[in-house]
Design a protein around this motif. Structure first.
Motif, PDB file in Angstrom:
ATOM      1  N   UNK A 142       0.046  77.466  54.659  1.00 37.37           N
ATOM      2  CA  UNK A 142       0.452  76.252  53.951  1.00 37.37           C
ATOM      3  C   UNK A 142       0.605  76.510  52.456  1.00 37.37           C
ATOM      4  N   UNK A 153      12.207  74.628  44.145  1.00 34.53           N
ATOM      5  CA  UNK A 153      12.594  73.484  43.325  1.00 34.53           C
ATOM      6  C   UNK A 153      12.723  73.856  41.851  1.00 34.53           C
ATOM      7  N   UNK A 411       7.549  67.569  53.263  1.00 34.15           N
ATOM      8  CA  UNK A 411       6.569  66.494  53.097  1.00 34.15           C
ATOM      9  C   UNK A 411       5.221  66.847  53.691  1.00 34.15           C
ATOM     10  N   UNK A 412       5.237  67.746  54.669  1.00 37.10           N
ATOM     11  CA  UNK A 412       3.956  68.158  55.252  1.00 37.10           C
ATOM     12  C   UNK A 412       3.121  68.878  54.202  1.00 37.10           C
ATOM     13  N   UNK A 415       0.508  67.239  51.999  1.00 37.05           N
ATOM     14  CA  UNK A 415      -0.841  67.045  52.494  1.00 37.05           C
ATOM     15  C   UNK A 415      -1.809  68.054  51.888  1.00 37.05           C
TER      16      UNK A 415
ATOM     17  N   UNK B   1      14.494  64.934  57.046  1.00 44.74           N
ATOM     18  CA  UNK B   1      13.213  64.966  56.334  1.00 44.74           C
ATOM     19  C   UNK B   1      12.297  63.855  56.871  1.00 44.74           C
ATOM     20  N   UNK B   2      11.094  64.222  57.248  1.00 39.99           N
ATOM     21  CA  UNK B   2      10.192  63.217  57.799  1.00 39.99           C
ATOM     22  C   UNK B   2       9.516  62.423  56.686  1.00 39.99           C
ATOM     23  N   UNK B   3       8.993  61.265  57.061  1.00 43.87           N
ATOM     24  CA  UNK B   3       8.323  60.390  56.108  1.00 43.87           C
ATOM     25  C   UNK B   3       7.102  61.081  55.500  1.00 43.87           C
ATOM     26  N   UNK B   4       6.834  60.779  54.221  1.00 42.68           N
ATOM     27  CA  UNK B   4       5.743  61.472  53.520  1.00 42.68           C
ATOM     28  C   UNK B   4       4.379  61.236  54.168  1.00 42.68           C
ATOM     29  N   UNK B   7       4.175  63.033  57.277  1.00 44.72           N
ATOM     30  CA  UNK B   7       4.076  64.459  56.945  1.00 44.72           C
ATOM     31  C   UNK B   7       2.648  64.864  56.637  1.00 44.72           C
ATOM     32  N   UNK B   8       1.962  64.010  55.861  1.00 45.22           N
ATOM     33  CA  UNK B   8       0.565  64.314  55.528  1.00 45.22           C
ATOM     34  C   UNK B   8      -0.296  64.352  56.784  1.00 45.22           C
ATOM     35  N   UNK B   9      -0.075  63.382  57.655  1.00 51.48           N
ATOM     36  CA  UNK B   9      -0.886  63.316  58.878  1.00 51.48           C
ATOM     37  C   UNK B   9      -0.585  64.514  59.770  1.00 51.48           C
ATOM     38  N   UNK B  10       0.711  64.850  59.854  1.00 47.57           N
ATOM     39  CA  UNK B  10       1.098  65.980  60.689  1.00 47.57           C
ATOM     40  C   UNK B  10       0.495  67.285  60.156  1.00 47.57           C
ATOM     41  N   UNK B  11       0.543  67.437  58.833  1.00 48.13           N
ATOM     42  CA  UNK B  11      -0.033  68.630  58.221  1.00 48.13           C
ATOM     43  C   UNK B  11      -1.521  68.731  58.504  1.00 48.13           C
ATOM     44  N   UNK B  87       4.074  67.332  42.191  1.00 39.78           N
ATOM     45  CA  UNK B  87       4.976  67.259  43.331  1.00 39.78           C
ATOM     46  C   UNK B  87       6.182  66.418  42.964  1.00 39.78           C
ATOM     47  N   UNK B  91      10.241  67.336  42.502  1.00 35.55           N
ATOM     48  CA  UNK B  91      11.244  66.715  43.343  1.00 35.55           C
ATOM     49  C   UNK B  91      12.293  65.966  42.529  1.00 35.55           C
TER      50      UNK B  91
END
Lengths: 636, 144
Positions: A142, A153, A411-412, A415, B1-4, B7-11, B87, B91
């Motif tokens: 990660x 970026x 977006x992952x 996290x 692109x997935x929702x933020x 994304x956090x939960x998936x990570x 972040x 972006x």
């Protein structure tokens, strides 16, 4: 893509320097191919034989990532010089060299996950090792994805390149030497990248100060703007409060406590894990201690240069309110003001910073996947050739996985910031207790990890959303999580049995942990494994001749050295910044830091030398025992 | 692109799965190599695994539902303010960023001392090359 999206225009001379520096960095790593392929210990620890200054530069280089200058720029631009305390968490490297570094180096564990199984016993220790190995393997992938995405970026921002080019290009360049030479390549390239990075950071910062009219002019202009408070690192709005737009003394106290006392533990900070690898790659206990101390100090030194240059940037561009804009301030000092040729070297230094972070995490993730998951659990009898091959395969898998994450699911990686922050809260105290207190057992530490992950989601996400809690400032979240998680692991600790005494004695004799190990020490003395001498008490602080038995003991010298070291770090942070601004308090602090550093060295060095010599005499035997445990041979 | 928020939960979920897989491998090895059990997975182990999966699913449902609440993700980011801001900084779309820079940049005087663009990088490059060669020579000839 419109032409105007490129903020930076390189001339051919810039491209020449970029090409030459990148080529040099790759060659520097690759030429150590023969050393890296010899064994697992070479591929991941450079054979455990490095002098202190090599891992020290690697510690410094690892502490400097692509987004570090943006983070520090944003902090200083917003808070002025008092913002220098936010990145001060690196100061755990002030105390750690004389406590946790020393203990970890003596344990000879290749990774923090392996240390768990040396410190604890039974099923709990193995569950912890498996948990940490999985966590660290994935976390490092990660981090690579995160840093690569940041580079993508930056390239998009500066040149208008599609972000995948920045993600894939530079990380792939880095992978060339990580795959071929392993940690040998990482640490040698880090040395070079650290030097280039340090030189360029110093140059750009001084250049920015010059462009703003010099130190006196900066102070004068800040006064004229009614912003004179920005030069004061101790300018607080109040002692404590809950307004996130104010700067409280309690913020600094929390940060100082976290940093200074954090040095007593292992695993309190995400930085501990790469530094643990550097500690173990040092050739002696003494080298390990100085590598962490010097690497951390270089990071503090660097922060002060950055801070003053951002004050210069503020003078040049006052009143910016868009954080997304002012966080690029330090980059703009370089790209806007440096002449042709130097801009190319500046970008080469940014790449160097990027490569040093990427290479570390690629190799570190592969270490956990290879040493702990493959070697310990899947194929304990694997030979060295196979382990190196698996190390390379794991590096490649991490590389490809990071590309996938960085390109398709950016977006992952958001996290990650949350995960890195929460890791420091609930497990901060348990990470210290596991080093200092014999009775703290594997179940309590495991419980703290799991409870911390759940509690942090509750405190920062679920409860504020339900309106049960307000969104808290950092210091309040930290202490709240520390208390909530303690409500779980303290009962678990006392409701479960202590670790096996034979195991604890074995660990104690080898690692000599500090703190509350009385019953284990008594048992070791009874078994004749540790001398019962107390003669060290008569020694003065500058005692030059230590016997190995005396040097192994914890004495007032360790406490004094730790305090002097912490004072040295604090005085360097203030002193370098003050000196760059030509302030008398800056000279005084810098002089004070030198005195503290010198005194620390005089107090602790003779002891470290004696301890290192004695430990090296037993190291081969200890190492064989550690390797036997990884191969489960002690189970039979 | 997935929702933020997703994304956090998936990570988080992916990291938990990796850690739990590591723990499972550790458990199996402990049972096989230390306990030398004929039946590796006990009833208790299956119960713990089942309960964990249930808890994870329940937690995920709760978090996904909460994530649908406006400002949920910004609340979660509040504690990592500075880094999250980084972040956001990263972006920034290129066009607006260029506009803001163009508004605030002074005329650069980057042609001052043109020789320094050759001399300084050359000196650092030369030094780094010599150091690399010296390191390689030292570590390949001193029995490391």
């Amino acid at each position: 893509m419109p032409e105007s999206t490129s903020l930076v225009q390189f001339v051919p001379l810039d491209w020449v320097w970029i090409g030459l520096f990148i080529g040099l960095m790759v060659v520097c790593g690759v030429i150590f191919y023969r050393l890296g392929k010899r064994s697992e210990a070479d591929f991941f620890l450079a054979g455990r034989g490095l002098p202190w200054w090599l891992p020290a530069t690697s510690v410094y280089a690892t502490h400097t990532a692509t987004d570090t200058p943006m983070w520090i720029t944003g902090t200083i631009y917003k808070w002025g010089m008092r913002g220098i305390w936010y990145p001060f968490f690196s100061a755990w490297c002030a105390v750690s060299p004389f406590v946790s570094t020393r203990i970890f180096r003596r344990s000879l564990a290749m990774s923090q996950a392996e240390w768990q199984s040396l410190r604890y016993s039974g099923l709990g220790s193995e569950l912890l090792r498996g948990w940490l190995a999985g966590w660290q393997t994935f976390m490092n992938m990660f981090v690579v994805a995160w840093v690569s995405a940041a580079m993508g970026k930056v390239c998009l921002f500066l040149f208008g390149w599609p972000s995948w080019i920045g993600i894939v290009l530079f990380t792939s360049i880095c992978a060339i030497y990580v795959l071929t030479a392993g940690y040998w390549g990482v640490v040698m390239a880090d040395f070079q990248q650290g030097l280039i990075g340090f030189a360029v950071i110093t140059l750009v910062s001084l250049w920015g100060i010059y462009e703003a009219g010099g130190p006196v002019e900066i102070v004068t202009k800040l006064s004229g703007l009614g912003e004179a408070w920005r030069t004061n690192p101790f300018h607080f709005d109040a002692f404590m409060g809950l307004d996130p737009d104010k700067f409280y003394a309690l913020d600094v106290i929390t940060l100082l406590v976290m940093a200074i006392f954090g040095g007593l533990g292992m695993g309190n900070f995400i930085d501990w894990y790469p530094e643990a690898q550097r500690i173990q790659s040092a050739r002696t206990v003494r080298d390990a201690a100085y590598s962490i101390w010097a690497g951390g100090l270089a990071a503090i030194f660097r922060n002060s240069f950055w801070a003053v240059s951002i004050l210069a940037f503020f003078v040049l561009f006052p009143g910016m309110t868009n954080q997304a804009e002012y966080e690029f301030g330090w980059f703009r000092l370089g790209f806007d003001y440096l002449p042709a040729g130097l801009i190319g070297m500046f970008f080469a230094a940014i790449i160097a910073i990027h490569l040093s972070t990427i290479s570390t995490h690629l190799n570190l993730g592969a270490l956990y996947a290879t040493r702990d998951l493959y070697h310990h659990y899947i194929n304990p009898q694997a030979d060295e050739k196979r382990l190196v091959l698996v190390g390379r395969l794991n590096t490649l898998i991490l590389l490809l996985g990071s590309f996938f994450l960085a390109i398709t699911m950016q977006n992952i990686t958001k996290w990650l910031i949350f995960a890195l922050w929460l890791q420091a809260a609930g497990i901060w105290v348990p990470s210290i207790l596991q080093v200092l207190w014999w009775r703290f057992n594997s179940w309590a530490y495991l419980a703290s990890w799991i409870a911390n992950l759940l509690m942090s989601w509750l405190v920062v996400f679920v409860l504020p959303t339900l309106g049960v809690l307000p969104a808290l400032p950092d210091w309040a979240s930290f202490w709240l999580l520390a208390v909530l998680v303690a409500l779980i692991y303290v009962p678990v600790c006392f409701l479960t049995r202590p670790d096996d005494m034979d195991h604890l004695v074995e660990y104690y004799v080898q690692a000599r942990p500090a703190g509350f190990w009385g019953p284990v020490k008594q048992e070791a003395i009874q078994r004749g494994l540790v001398p019962a001498t107390e003669s060290h008490r008569s020694h003065g602080l500058l005692h030059p001749d230590w016997t190995p038995e005396e040097a192994d003991m914890w004495t007032s010298h360790d406490v004094v050295a730790s305090l002097l070291s912490a004072a040295c770090y604090i005085l360097v942070a203030i002193g370098v910044a003050g000196t760059l601004l030509l302030r008398p308090w800056g000279y005084a602090c810098l002089a004070g830091s030198m005195v503290c550093g010198w005194a620390m060295f005089r107090v602790i060095d003779p002891k470290l030398k004696a301890m290192s010599v004695a430990f090296e005499g037993n190291q081969a035997e200890y190492l064989e025992r550690v390797n036997q445990r990884t191969r489960w041979e002690d189970a039979s | 692109m997935i929702d933020e928020a997703i994304g956090k939960i998936l990570g988080m979920a992916m990291a938990y799965v990796a850690s739990a897989a590591g723990m499972l491998v550790a458990y199996i090895n402990y049972r096989k190599r230390i306990v030398k059990a004929e039946r590796v997975m006990t009833g208790t182990a299956w119960t713990v695994i089942g309960a964990s999966i249930l808890a994870v699913v329940a937690g995920a449902v709760l978090v996904v539902r909460l994530a649908a609440v406006p400002e949920a993700s910004s609340e979660a980011a509040g504690t990592a303010e500075t880094s999250e801001a980084t972040v956001e900084a990263l972006q920034v779309e290129p066009e607006p960023a260029v506009e803001t820079v163009a508004k605030t940049s002074p005329p650069p005087e980057s042609n001052r001392w043109p020789w320094i663009g050759i001399a300084l990088p050359a000196a650092i490059f030369l030094f780094a090359t010599v150091v690399t060669a010296a390191l390689h020579r030292h570590f390949t000839t001193h029995g490391h």
